[in-house]
Design a protein around this motif. Structure first.
Motif, PDB file in Angstrom:
ATOM      1  N   PRO A 415       0.819  -1.217   0.000  1.00  0.00           N
ATOM      2  CA  PRO A 415       0.000   0.000   0.000  1.00  0.00           C
ATOM      3  C   PRO A 415       0.850   1.264   0.000  1.00  0.00           C
ATOM      4  CG  PRO A 415      -0.790  -1.518   1.662  1.00  0.00           C
ATOM      5  CD  PRO A 415       0.469  -2.096   1.140  1.00  0.00           C
ATOM      6  N   ALA A 532      -5.286  -5.360  -8.410  1.00  0.00           N
ATOM      7  CA  ALA A 532      -6.039  -4.430  -7.555  1.00  0.00           C
ATOM      8  C   ALA A 532      -5.179  -3.221  -7.209  1.00  0.00           C
ATOM      9  CB  ALA A 532      -6.490  -5.149  -6.292  1.00  0.00           C
ATOM     10  N   TYR A 533      -3.904  -3.478  -6.836  1.00  0.00           N
ATOM     11  CA  TYR A 533      -3.015  -2.357  -6.508  1.00  0.00           C
ATOM     12  C   TYR A 533      -2.787  -1.475  -7.728  1.00  0.00           C
ATOM     13  CZ  TYR A 533      -1.758  -3.900  -1.821  1.00  0.00           C
ATOM     14  OH  TYR A 533      -1.783  -4.219  -0.500  1.00  0.00           O
ATOM     15  N   ALA A 536      -5.925   0.535  -8.361  1.00  0.00           N
ATOM     16  CA  ALA A 536      -6.116   1.536  -7.301  1.00  0.00           C
ATOM     17  C   ALA A 536      -5.134   2.684  -7.468  1.00  0.00           C
ATOM     18  CB  ALA A 536      -5.945   0.884  -5.935  1.00  0.00           C
ATOM     19  N   SER A 537      -3.867   2.370  -7.765  1.00  0.00           N
ATOM     20  CA  SER A 537      -2.899   3.467  -7.831  1.00  0.00           C
ATOM     21  C   SER A 537      -3.100   4.291  -9.097  1.00  0.00           C
ATOM     22  CB  SER A 537      -1.475   2.937  -7.721  1.00  0.00           C
ATOM     23  OG  SER A 537      -1.100   2.341  -8.918  1.00  0.00           O
ATOM     24  N   LEU A 539      -6.071   4.909 -10.566  1.00  0.00           N
ATOM     25  CA  LEU A 539      -7.195   5.795 -10.251  1.00  0.00           C
ATOM     26  C   LEU A 539      -6.770   6.853  -9.240  1.00  0.00           C
ATOM     27  CD1 LEU A 539     -10.098   3.184 -10.065  1.00  0.00           C
ATOM     28  CD2 LEU A 539      -9.573   4.813 -11.892  1.00  0.00           C
ATOM     29  N   GLY A 540      -5.991   6.406  -8.252  1.00  0.00           N
ATOM     30  CA  GLY A 540      -5.519   7.341  -7.235  1.00  0.00           C
ATOM     31  C   GLY A 540      -4.679   8.450  -7.853  1.00  0.00           C
TER      32      GLY A 540
END
Lengths: 604, 114
Positions: A415, A532-533, A536-537, A539-540
């Motif tokens: 994360p 998933a990571y 997520a990153s 989009l982040g």
């Protein structure tokens, strides 16, 4: 012995010597052409070495001084696909930089291509060297050339200051390395990496070994720009000419990390257990990744922004190496190659902007980039890939690191790595949106002030053909993105990493010429967690880019609360990057002391 | 083997670092850096020291004559070359700084901050 092995060093160095001798009589274009041809030849040879070394290490003993009974008197180059890939990366970036400088500079002496060639040759030598003496010699050669290239625009104050900070800090780092080499030699009587490893193997790590390890790692971290050794990096990369930045940010920083991985596995792996070292190096890596990302967000000068993005990426690579597993090391190899290419592509895009609009400032350039769409596409693509967008290289590398961290019970690492990618890549995307899309606001007081003086960049309004500026940008981006589509790239990296990890087999191969049995290439596909990571990153990063653009449209209550929490730490973080070389050396000393203390505590 | 040379090397190193940290003048900075580097010579030469050993020249001497370690001497020579190169480069920068920025204080070169 493979006669090709010394060529990646010999070709650039010999051409550099020839250019120095005869270059003044030839025209500038002929000089450039010689340099480009020499670098292209280096690229071809290095690429050939990647394939030739795929089954077993290529060990080249200069002058035929082979080791007897495991005792190496001669000096060697040790080529495996990983080191050959780095030499290839060096040559690729060198070629791109030389082609780019064809049109980028209006006037540049013969010495520029000469220095670039020496830089390329020295970095190849550093990647391939198999003993500490040569590692040190190549390290110094590439450092000194890099100082000179950073300060190439001597008529401006900025490059002078950057070159001084770079030279002094890195020199102190290299003294640390030399001390470490001296201690290891005193203990083992050997300079060959594998021979030192064989002499140390199985012994308990005493104070001398810990100090030697600390000094070596601290010195190489200085070159790499890990926090708190990183201060020189942002100053130097912000002022160096763009073609030089391509090589500095693309590969030189990563070489320091590569050396750490190689030295740990060949020299220290049977003395200092991985479990003791892991938390220390991973800790340094994570702090580097996050601090680099935060500082990146605070910049408006594009080159300085990318310098901090480099630091953030370096942190991620350091985490991969620091996990001290096969998968982590493989991830760091993939990271290093793809990130290097993508960052260089982004630097070339900045170079195009600077050449065209006489500015490298995010706010000044707002909306202007619409007239340079190719630079925009390259810049945004690099940003997206660095944000770990599947299926590109950084994502693949991160997937390998995530796997390794999860198996080790370091579940809290991925994360934080994703957060670092969000911070640095989000900032690159923010700059892309503002410059090439005209989005966001025209002023933002949060960002660091740009140094007042104009930089040592070409400044004339003559329209030149843009083709030779665009080709390197597009080519670097395409290669950087395309690497991920090489079949079984991750599998090859895993196999290559596995060969380095087996210290005794590596030593037998180098010192006794006994090749280990060929291992099949493992097949690898990223896990669902890694996807998933990655998602997520990505989009982040997009969200963070939006935040950077429209921060001031948030409700006032929210902004006040954020200011109360963040203002002081942000001001403090900025103040640390003071630009004063004495401070940097003090931090370096403190960093080495901290590193040594932590390693000593963990080992005891 | 005495510990003294090693203590001396560490001492010179730290003094040199102190000089760099406190430096407000280019020439002082370069000299401090060279001083720091000379600590590495002391360290390397003391590592290779052999009591009653001669110079490592093996011409016209019987086999097995005691000599100091030539490898560290080679390292030291390399190191000296590096030192001279870096010092020359930094002094060149100092001249340029004096010419263009009219200062010999590295802190006044309008540094990039933040």
């Amino acid at each position: 012995m493979d006669v090709l092995v010394p060529l990646p060093v010999a070709i650039p160095l010999l051409s550099a010597a020839a250019l120095t001798a005869f270059g003044f009589w030839c025209g500038r274009r002929l000089d450039d052409l010689v340099a480009i041809v020499a670098t292209a030849a280096t690229l071809a040879v290095s690429l050939l070495l990647v394939f030739r070394s795929s089954d077993h290490e290529l060990v080249y003993w200069f002058g035929g001084w082979r080791p007897r009974n495991g005792f190496a008197l001669g000096i060697s180059f040790v080529v495996d696909p990983g080191t050959a890939a780095i030499a290839t990366l060096v040559a690729t970036l060198g070629l791109a930089a030389l082609i780019f400088s064809w049109r980028y500079f209006d006037e540049v002496g013969t010495l520029f291509p000469v220095l670039m060639l020496v830089f390329v040759g020295a970095m190849c030598g550093f990647a391939l060297a198999g003993d500490l003496f040569n590692l040190f010699v190549w390290f110094e050669l590439m450092s000194v050339v890099a100082y000179a290239l950073t300060g190439y625009g001597v008529q401006h104050a900025g490059p002078l200051e950057g070159a001084v900070n770079f030279a002094v800090t890195n020199s102190v780092g290299s003294f640390c390395i030399l001390f470490g080499i001296g201690f290891l030699y005193a203990r083992t009587g050997a300079l060959n990496l594998d021979q030192i490893g064989a002499a140390l193997a199985g012994r308990r790590a005493d104070g001398l070994v810990i100090v030697a390890f600390t000094l070596l790692v601290g010195g190489f971290m200085t070159k790499a720009g890990a926090v708190p050794f990183h201060f020189w990096l942002s100053d130097a990369y912000a002022v160096a000419p763009v073609p030089v930045c391509i090589l500095l940010a693309g590969v030189m920083s990563d070489l320091g990390l590569h050396a750490i991985g190689r030295i740990y596995w060949t020299v220290f792996s049977d003395t200092l257990s991985a479990g003791d070292i892991r938390p220390v190096v991973v800790g340094f890596g994570l702090v580097t990744a996050i601090v680099g990302g935060l500082m990146c967000f605070l910049q408006r000068d594009l080159k300085r922004m990318l310098a901090f993005a480099t630091i953030s990426n370096i942190g991620a690579v350091l985490v991969g190496i620091g996990l001290l597993t096969r998968s982590g090391l493989a991830g760091s190899i993939v990271f290093l190659n793809t990130n290097g290419l993508l960052r260089s592509a982004a630097f070339v895009a900045i170079g195009i902007l600077v050449r065209r609009f006489k500015s490298g400032d995010e706010l000044d350039l707002r909306g202007q980039g619409r007239r340079a769409p190719i630079a925009g596409v390259v810049f945004a693509a690099a940003g997206l890939a660095l944000a770990l967008l599947p299926p590109f290289g950084p994502f693949l590398a991160n997937a390998l690191v995530v796997d390794s961290a999860d198996t080790l019970g370091y579940g809290w690492v991925p994360p934080l790595l994703a957060l670092a990618a969000v911070l640095s890549a989000g900032t690159i995307l923010r700059a892309a949106a503002r410059i090439f899309g005209g989005l966001g606001e025209a002023k933002d007081p949060l960002f660091s002030h740009e140094p007042e003086e104009s930089q040592a960049e070409p400044a004339d309004s003559r329209r030149v053909s843009q083709l030779l500026l665009w080709i390197p940008a597009a080519a670097l981006a395409v290669v950087g993105l395309g690497l991920a589509f090489i079949p079984e790239l991750a599998g090859h990296a895993l196999r290559d990493a596995g060969r380095l990890l087996d210290r005794s087999a590596h030593a037998r191969e180098v010192l006794h010429g006994v090749a280990p049995p060929a291992t099949p290439t493992p097949s690898y596909s990223p896990s669902a967690t890694a996807y998933a990571y990655g998602a997520a990153s990505t989009l982040g990063a997009l969200a963070f880019a939006g935040f950077g653009l429209y921060r001031r449209r948030l409700p006032i209550v929210l902004r006040r609360a954020a200011a109360r929490v963040a203002d002081r730490p942000v001001a403090g973080l900025k103040a640390l990057h003071s630009g004063v070389v004495g401070d940097y050396v003090a931090w370096l000393t403190a960093g080495v002391a901290l590193l040594g203390g932590l390693v000593a505590v963990m080992v005891r | 083997m005495s510990y003294l040379p090693f203590v001396l090397a560490a001492w010179i190193f730290l003094v040199g670092i102190f000089g760099i940290v406190r430096s407000r003048h280019f020439i002082h900075l370069v000299v401090s850096l060279s001083l720091t580097q000379s600590s590495t010579y002391v360290l390397l030469l003391s590592i290779g020291y052999v009591k009653h050993g001669g110079a490592p020249i093996f011409k016209d001497v019987p086999l097995g004559t005691k000599a100091v370690d030539p490898v560290v001497q080679a390292l030291t020579l390399t190191d000296i070359v590096v030192s001279v190169t870096v010092a020359a480069l930094l002094l060149a920068v100092a001249i340029e700084a004096k010419k263009h920025a009219k200062t010999m204080n590295p802190d006044e070169l309008r540094p990039v901050r933040g």
